[in-house]
Design a protein around this motif. Structure first.
Motif, PDB file in Angstrom:
ATOM      1  N   ARG A 172     -29.198 -41.934 -38.502  1.00  0.00           N
ATOM      2  CA  ARG A 172     -28.797 -43.286 -38.116  1.00  0.00           C
ATOM      3  C   ARG A 172     -30.007 -44.156 -37.800  1.00  0.00           C
ATOM      4  O   ARG A 172     -30.936 -43.704 -37.137  1.00  0.00           O
ATOM      5  N   ASP A 174     -31.327 -48.533 -37.052  1.00  0.00           N
ATOM      6  CA  ASP A 174     -30.865 -49.843 -36.585  1.00  0.00           C
ATOM      7  C   ASP A 174     -31.596 -50.970 -37.334  1.00  0.00           C
ATOM      8  O   ASP A 174     -32.434 -50.714 -38.195  1.00  0.00           O
ATOM      9  N   LYS A 193     -25.402 -48.341 -45.846  1.00  0.00           N
ATOM     10  CA  LYS A 193     -24.503 -49.003 -44.891  1.00  0.00           C
ATOM     11  C   LYS A 193     -23.073 -48.560 -45.135  1.00  0.00           C
ATOM     12  O   LYS A 193     -22.587 -48.597 -46.261  1.00  0.00           O
ATOM     13  N   THR A 194     -22.423 -48.109 -44.074  1.00  0.00           N
ATOM     14  CA  THR A 194     -20.988 -47.847 -44.151  1.00  0.00           C
ATOM     15  C   THR A 194     -20.315 -48.768 -43.138  1.00  0.00           C
ATOM     16  O   THR A 194     -20.988 -49.555 -42.465  1.00  0.00           O
ATOM     17  N   LYS A 195     -19.009 -48.654 -43.028  1.00  0.00           N
ATOM     18  CA  LYS A 195     -18.240 -49.539 -42.168  1.00  0.00           C
ATOM     19  C   LYS A 195     -18.772 -49.547 -40.731  1.00  0.00           C
ATOM     20  O   LYS A 195     -18.976 -50.601 -40.139  1.00  0.00           O
ATOM     21  N   ASN A 196     -19.009 -48.340 -40.209  1.00  0.00           N
ATOM     22  CA  ASN A 196     -19.333 -48.237 -38.785  1.00  0.00           C
ATOM     23  C   ASN A 196     -20.787 -47.933 -38.458  1.00  0.00           C
ATOM     24  O   ASN A 196     -21.179 -47.999 -37.308  1.00  0.00           O
ATOM     25  N   ASN A 197     -21.546 -47.548 -39.451  1.00  0.00           N
ATOM     26  CA  ASN A 197     -22.938 -47.248 -39.115  1.00  0.00           C
ATOM     27  C   ASN A 197     -23.876 -47.454 -40.296  1.00  0.00           C
ATOM     28  O   ASN A 197     -23.466 -47.818 -41.403  1.00  0.00           O
TER      29      ASN A 197
END
Ligand SMILES: [Zn+2]
Length: 253
Positions: A172, A174, A193-197
């Motif tokens: 992960r 940022d 990039k996915t929906k939540n992370n």
């Protein structure tokens, strides 16, 4: 338990290995004297793995890895440096290259992919510590250029292995990270990039840089192992500051 690359195992002039947390009876086989819960055992562990691989501990050469782009050539003046611990290791070098036979190189990691590059005709071998900071700073290009300039190798002959490291499944990142890696050409393309992370495909980024430096995909083998979810490996992301270090080792003969 040690792992080997299939492509490099076919090279009769090279001995290599990737270590794991497990070795013989040990389940915390740490090779770095500056990390892990059992760092005082690291030098003894280096001896054990050299004996096991039948390579020369006396000439084992180690660098201080600093997530930079420094490349050191190992020759008769510095062969054997650093085997007893950090402060003696070759300073500020995230790659080591040698044409000396019987002179093992060793690099350490807990999540950063370690990469081996070997030129069988000239018997030149290099190791790289491909942390995200090091690849942004150009460790891959610097290593290949140094091999080409100093040893007159043909890049098309290089046989490459990309070891275990933080995988896109778990690594992960940022926005600040994305900004930092975007300073190097093409690397923002490896942000997933996915929906939540958001994660980073560090292996993909290294393969891209290897290819950008003239190495064909057919010459490269990737172990495809994520150290964050594969618990056979030490992982800084999973274990934090207690994490030991696994190693990539190479010696020509
Ligand atoms: Zn993973």
């Amino acid at each position: 338990m040690i792992l080997k690359f299939a492509n490099l195992s076919k090279c009769s002039g090279l001995i290599h290995a990737v270590t794991t947390r497990y070795f013989k009876a040990a389940d915390d086989f740490n090779l770095a004297d500056y990390a892990g819960r059992n760092n005082e055992q690291a030098i003894a562990n280096r001896r054990l793995i050299c004996e096991y691989l039948q390579i020369n501990f006396d000439r084992l050469t180690v660098a201080q890895q600093r997530h930079n782009s420094g490349v050191a050539i190992v020759d008769d003046r510095n062969a054997g440096t650093g085997k007893f611990g950090g402060e003696h290791a070759i300073p500020d070098s995230d790659a080591l290259i040698t044409e000396l036979k019987d002179t093992p190189l060793m690099m350490f990691s807990a999540d950063c992919p370690l990469v081996i590059v070997y030129e069988p005709d000239k018997s030149v071998v290099g190791l790289m510590h491909c942390s995200w900071r090091a690849i942004v700073k150009g460790i891959v290009a610097n290593t290949i250029d140094t091999m080409r300039e100093n040893f007159k190798i043909d890049v098309r002959n290089l046989i490459v292995g990309v070891g275990p490291g933080a995988g896109k499944c778990c690594y992960r990142v940022d926005e600040k990270f994305v900004e930092a890696i975007s300073t190097a050409k093409g690397l923002e393309n490896f942000v997933v990039k996915t929906k939540n992370n958001m994660t980073f495909d560090l292996h993909g980024a290294i393969l891209y840089q290897l290819s950008d430096n003239g190495i064909a995909n057919s010459q490269i083998e990737t172990m495809g192992i994520c150290t964050i979810c594969d618990e056979r490996f030490f992982s800084y992301r999973r274990e934090g500051t207690r994490a030991g270090r696994f190693a990539l080792i190479a010696s020509t003969k």
